[in-house]
Structure formats: structure tokens, C-alpha cells
Design a protein around this motif. Structure first.
Motif, PDB file in Angstrom:
ATOM      1  N   VAL A 137       7.128  -1.064   0.972  1.00 42.01           N
ATOM      2  CA  VAL A 137       7.175  -0.183   2.140  1.00 42.01           C
ATOM      3  C   VAL A 137       7.118  -1.056   3.382  1.00 42.01           C
ATOM      4  CG1 VAL A 137       5.984   1.635   3.428  1.00 42.01           C
ATOM      5  CG2 VAL A 137       6.062   1.726   0.922  1.00 42.01           C
ATOM      6  N   THR A 138       8.060  -0.873   4.290  1.00 38.29           N
ATOM      7  CA  THR A 138       8.062  -1.649   5.543  1.00 38.29           C
ATOM      8  C   THR A 138       8.119  -0.701   6.725  1.00 38.29           C
ATOM      9  OG1 THR A 138      10.478  -1.923   5.361  1.00 38.29           O
ATOM     10  CG2 THR A 138       9.097  -3.749   4.597  1.00 38.29           C
TER      11      THR A 138
ATOM     12  N   TYR B  51      -7.411   9.054   3.693  1.00 31.92           N
ATOM     13  CA  TYR B  51      -6.374   9.897   3.128  1.00 31.92           C
ATOM     14  C   TYR B  51      -5.021   9.231   3.335  1.00 31.92           C
ATOM     15  CZ  TYR B  51      -9.487  13.849   2.367  1.00 31.92           C
ATOM     16  OH  TYR B  51     -10.485  14.670   1.903  1.00 31.92           O
ATOM     17  N   ILE B  52      -4.263   9.104   2.252  1.00 31.58           N
ATOM     18  CA  ILE B  52      -2.847   8.753   2.317  1.00 31.58           C
ATOM     19  C   ILE B  52      -2.110  10.012   1.900  1.00 31.58           C
ATOM     20  CG2 ILE B  52      -1.013   7.223   1.537  1.00 31.58           C
ATOM     21  CD1 ILE B  52      -3.192   5.775   3.082  1.00 31.58           C
TER      22      ILE B  52
ATOM     23  N   MET C 234       3.552   8.894  -2.864  1.00 29.17           N
ATOM     24  CA  MET C 234       2.548   7.978  -2.331  1.00 29.17           C
ATOM     25  C   MET C 234       3.199   6.948  -1.409  1.00 29.17           C
ATOM     26  SD  MET C 234       0.006   5.461  -4.456  1.00 29.17           S
ATOM     27  CE  MET C 234      -0.967   4.203  -3.622  1.00 29.17           C
ATOM     28  N   ALA C 235       4.344   6.409  -1.811  1.00 19.73           N
ATOM     29  CA  ALA C 235       5.032   5.415  -0.992  1.00 19.73           C
ATOM     30  C   ALA C 235       5.464   6.014   0.338  1.00 19.73           C
ATOM     31  CB  ALA C 235       6.239   4.860  -1.742  1.00 19.73           C
ATOM     32  N   LEU C 236       5.982   7.229   0.316  1.00 24.52           N
ATOM     33  CA  LEU C 236       6.438   7.872   1.550  1.00 24.52           C
ATOM     34  C   LEU C 236       5.255   8.267   2.432  1.00 24.52           C
ATOM     35  CD1 LEU C 236       9.255  10.066   0.010  1.00 24.52           C
ATOM     36  CD2 LEU C 236       9.533   7.961   1.340  1.00 24.52           C
ATOM     37  N   ASP C 237       4.170   8.720   1.817  1.00 24.57           N
ATOM     38  CA  ASP C 237       2.963   9.032   2.590  1.00 24.57           C
ATOM     39  C   ASP C 237       2.408   7.776   3.261  1.00 24.57           C
ATOM     40  OD1 ASP C 237       3.070  11.719   1.961  1.00 24.57           O
ATOM     41  OD2 ASP C 237       1.613  11.569   0.313  1.00 24.57           O
ATOM     42  N   LEU C 238       2.464   6.640   2.563  1.00 25.61           N
ATOM     43  CA  LEU C 238       1.992   5.388   3.136  1.00 25.61           C
ATOM     44  C   LEU C 238       2.850   4.977   4.327  1.00 25.61           C
ATOM     45  CD1 LEU C 238       0.142   2.925   3.084  1.00 25.61           C
ATOM     46  CD2 LEU C 238       1.656   1.905   1.372  1.00 25.61           C
ATOM     47  N   LEU C 239       4.160   5.154   4.217  1.00 20.91           N
ATOM     48  CA  LEU C 239       5.057   4.846   5.323  1.00 20.91           C
ATOM     49  C   LEU C 239       4.709   5.691   6.546  1.00 20.91           C
ATOM     50  CD1 LEU C 239       7.573   3.612   6.636  1.00 20.91           C
ATOM     51  CD2 LEU C 239       8.955   5.247   5.340  1.00 20.91           C
ATOM     52  N   GLN C 240       4.509   6.974   6.349  1.00 19.65           N
ATOM     53  CA  GLN C 240       4.168   7.839   7.480  1.00 19.65           C
ATOM     54  C   GLN C 240       2.792   7.484   8.042  1.00 19.65           C
ATOM     55  OE1 GLN C 240       4.986  11.984   6.954  1.00 19.65           O
ATOM     56  NE2 GLN C 240       3.581  12.636   8.562  1.00 19.65           N
ATOM     57  N   HIS C 241       1.841   7.200   7.172  1.00 21.19           N
ATOM     58  CA  HIS C 241       0.488   6.822   7.606  1.00 21.19           C
ATOM     59  C   HIS C 241       0.527   5.582   8.486  1.00 21.19           C
ATOM     60  CE1 HIS C 241      -3.954   6.530   6.953  1.00 21.19           C
ATOM     61  NE2 HIS C 241      -3.712   5.247   7.136  1.00 21.19           N
ATOM     62  N   CYS C 242       1.299   4.587   8.070  1.00 24.03           N
ATOM     63  CA  CYS C 242       1.397   3.352   8.849  1.00 24.03           C
ATOM     64  C   CYS C 242       2.023   3.638  10.214  1.00 24.03           C
ATOM     65  CB  CYS C 242       2.217   2.313   8.093  1.00 24.03           C
ATOM     66  SG  CYS C 242       2.332   0.708   8.933  1.00 24.03           S
ATOM     67  N   GLY C 243       3.088   4.438  10.233  1.00 29.09           N
ATOM     68  CA  GLY C 243       3.713   4.773  11.497  1.00 29.09           C
ATOM     69  C   GLY C 243       2.782   5.498  12.444  1.00 29.09           C
TER      70      GLY C 243
END
Length: 263
Positions: free
Chosen positions: A69-70, A134-135, A231-240
Motif C-alpha cells: 500500500v502506498t 481502528y483500521i 484491510m488493504a483499502l482501509d489502511l490506504l484510506q486511514h493513511c490518507g
């Protein structure tokens, strides 16, 4: 009275409402996980995060089930030194940690409280942060073990950038399954944070379990089960969300704690 140790009593000024992630991040989440090649963070983090071009907002899954994830975040008014300071300063306090993502960050405990040490990397490299966050809708209880940037191929002596590197593990499952890198470079009027997360290289903290199940845990099917696309997409949104939010209060917080003359 040291403002570094007692500023928690005056954090209300930095408790800001969370804004949505930037449109490009939300679009990447809507696009879903793309197929592609993913290598270990130690082998490709520099290429993805330290190149001239900014890294894209994207989640990619390899045929073997591993995920990268970037996310690239512009930080107006922020310097790389501020990010280095932030990672050392917020670790011992859940109240400070919640400033970063008020909707998702719950609790943070540090293995070694190094508040008496010099600012920045002296406080976090070689240390561990135990966070509950939460992720997406899932509460994760994670250990973030900070390591030297050289472990991922970065030059820690570079004067124009700061790189935060760590290995992550799930405290409930007892397994290490990820790595994270935030590479921060100065830009006109601020900085740019290039974040990368590598998920799916799974190791259990108990050696006997790791030896017995390591091969099974790292099959394509198990990696997809442990690190699903959601999970990967939630992590991307969380980081943003969290990195854009950090830029909104960090310059003023840094000035209040360090003083306007601080580098």
C-alpha cells in the motif's frame, strides 16, 4: 515546567475535527486492489519512496498474496525535522496519539519512555509502540517496532529527508506480518510524506510455532485470509486521513513545544 512534558494539559487547541482523505486517495480506495508484483520492503522501499516521482495512492496484491500500500501526502508548513520530532514526542501518551487521528486512534503505550532523551530518533529508533487503533471498522492491537532506516536501504545521514521505518505485528495473533516506511522530503513551502506498507510476510513470535506453521501462514490463501483486500483499502484510506490531519496542527504544536527558534 517543561512544555515537552506538560503540554498535555493544553492539547485542546490541537484537537481538530477530522476531514476526509484527499480525493485521489478516496478514488484509489474506490478503484480497489490492483494486481501486480510485490517484493519485500527491504528490496523495494527505496525504489518506491525515494525516487524523483511521488508514489501513487494504490493498493497492490502480488500473485503470492503479499500486499503493498502506498500513499503520498503533501504537508504544507511542515518540515522533515517536525516529522522526526513528532514520532519521538507522541509515543508515551494516548492523548498525543489521538491528536493524529481522532476517529481511529484509541490508545498508545511505549515500551521505554525516553522523554528525557534528546528529541527525535533518539526516542523511537529501537523502541516499540503498542497501539490500539481502528483500521476501517476493525480494532487492531499492534506493536510497532522502530528500526534504523538502513534496515530498509535508506541513508539516515541524508540532511534533506527523514525516514521512519518499523516492523509491525498483531499483539493478539502473536505474529509479525508487516513493515512500514514513511520517507519525508522537503518541498517549497513544506514537505512531502511518501508512505509505504508491506503486508503478508508473516512470522510468529514463538519460534516453534513459526517453524511449524511458517510455510502454511505464507501461502497465497492464508495471506489473503489474514490480509484481505478490505484491510488493504482501509489502511490506504486511514493513511490518507491521518497524514493530512497531522499537517493541520503539527507546525503550531511543534512551535509551542519546541519554541519558534527551533530548527
Amino acid at each position: 515546567m517543561s512544555p515537552d512534558l506538560n503540554v498535555d494539559a493544553a492539547l485542546d487547541a490541537y484537537r481538530l475535527p477530522l476531514l476526509p482523505a484527499p480525493p485521489r486517495v478516496l478514488q484509489a480506495v474506490a478503484d480497489g486492489v490492483a494486481p501486480g508484483e510485490v517484493r519485500a520492503a527491504q528490496d523495494e522501499a527505496v525504489g518506491w519512496l525515494a525516487a524523483e516521482r511521488p508514489c501513487p495512492a494504490r493498493a497492490v496484491r502480488a500473485p503470492d498474496g503479499r500486499v503493498r500500500v502506498t500513499c503520498c501526502t503533501d504537508l504544507p508548513g511542515v518540515t522533515p525535522a517536525m516529522i522526526d520530532w513528532w514520532f519521538g514526542w507522541h509515543l508515551p501518551s494516548s492523548a498525543r496519539y489521538r491528536l493524529w487521528h481522532p476517529a481511529a486512534h484509541v490508545k498508545a503505550v511505549v515500551r521505554d519512555d525516553r522523554s528525557a532523551r534528546a528529541q527525535g530518533r533518539e526516542r523511537y529508533i529501537g523502541n516499540e509502540s503498542y497501539v490500539d487503533e481502528y483500521i476501517g471498522r476493525s480494532l487492531r492491537r499492534l506493536t510497532i517496532a522502530f528500526v534504523e532506516p538502513a534496515a530498509f536501504g535508506f541513508d539516515a545521514r541524508a540532511s534533506d529527508a527523514v525516514t521512519i521505518c518499523a516492523n509491525t505485528s498483531d499483539r493478539l495473533l502473536g505474529g509479525q506480518g508487516g513493515s512500514l516506511v514513511h520517507h519525508v522530503v522537503g518541498t517549497p513551502g513544506g514537505a512531502q510524506m511518501r508512505s509505504g506498507f508491506w503486508l503478508g510476510e508473516i512470522r510468529h513470535r514463538v519460534p516453534l510455532i513459526d517453524q511449524g506453521l511458517g510455510g502454511l501462514l505464507n501461502t497465497r490463501a492464508m495471506r489473503r485470509l489474514i490480509v484481505p483486500d478490505r484491510m488493504a483499502l482501509d489502511l490506504l484510506q486511514h493513511c490518507g486521513e491521518e497524514m493530512n490531519h497531522l499537517a493541520r496542527f503539527l507546525p503550531s504544536l511543534y512551535g509551542a513545544v519546541r519554541g519558534p527558534a527551533s530548527p
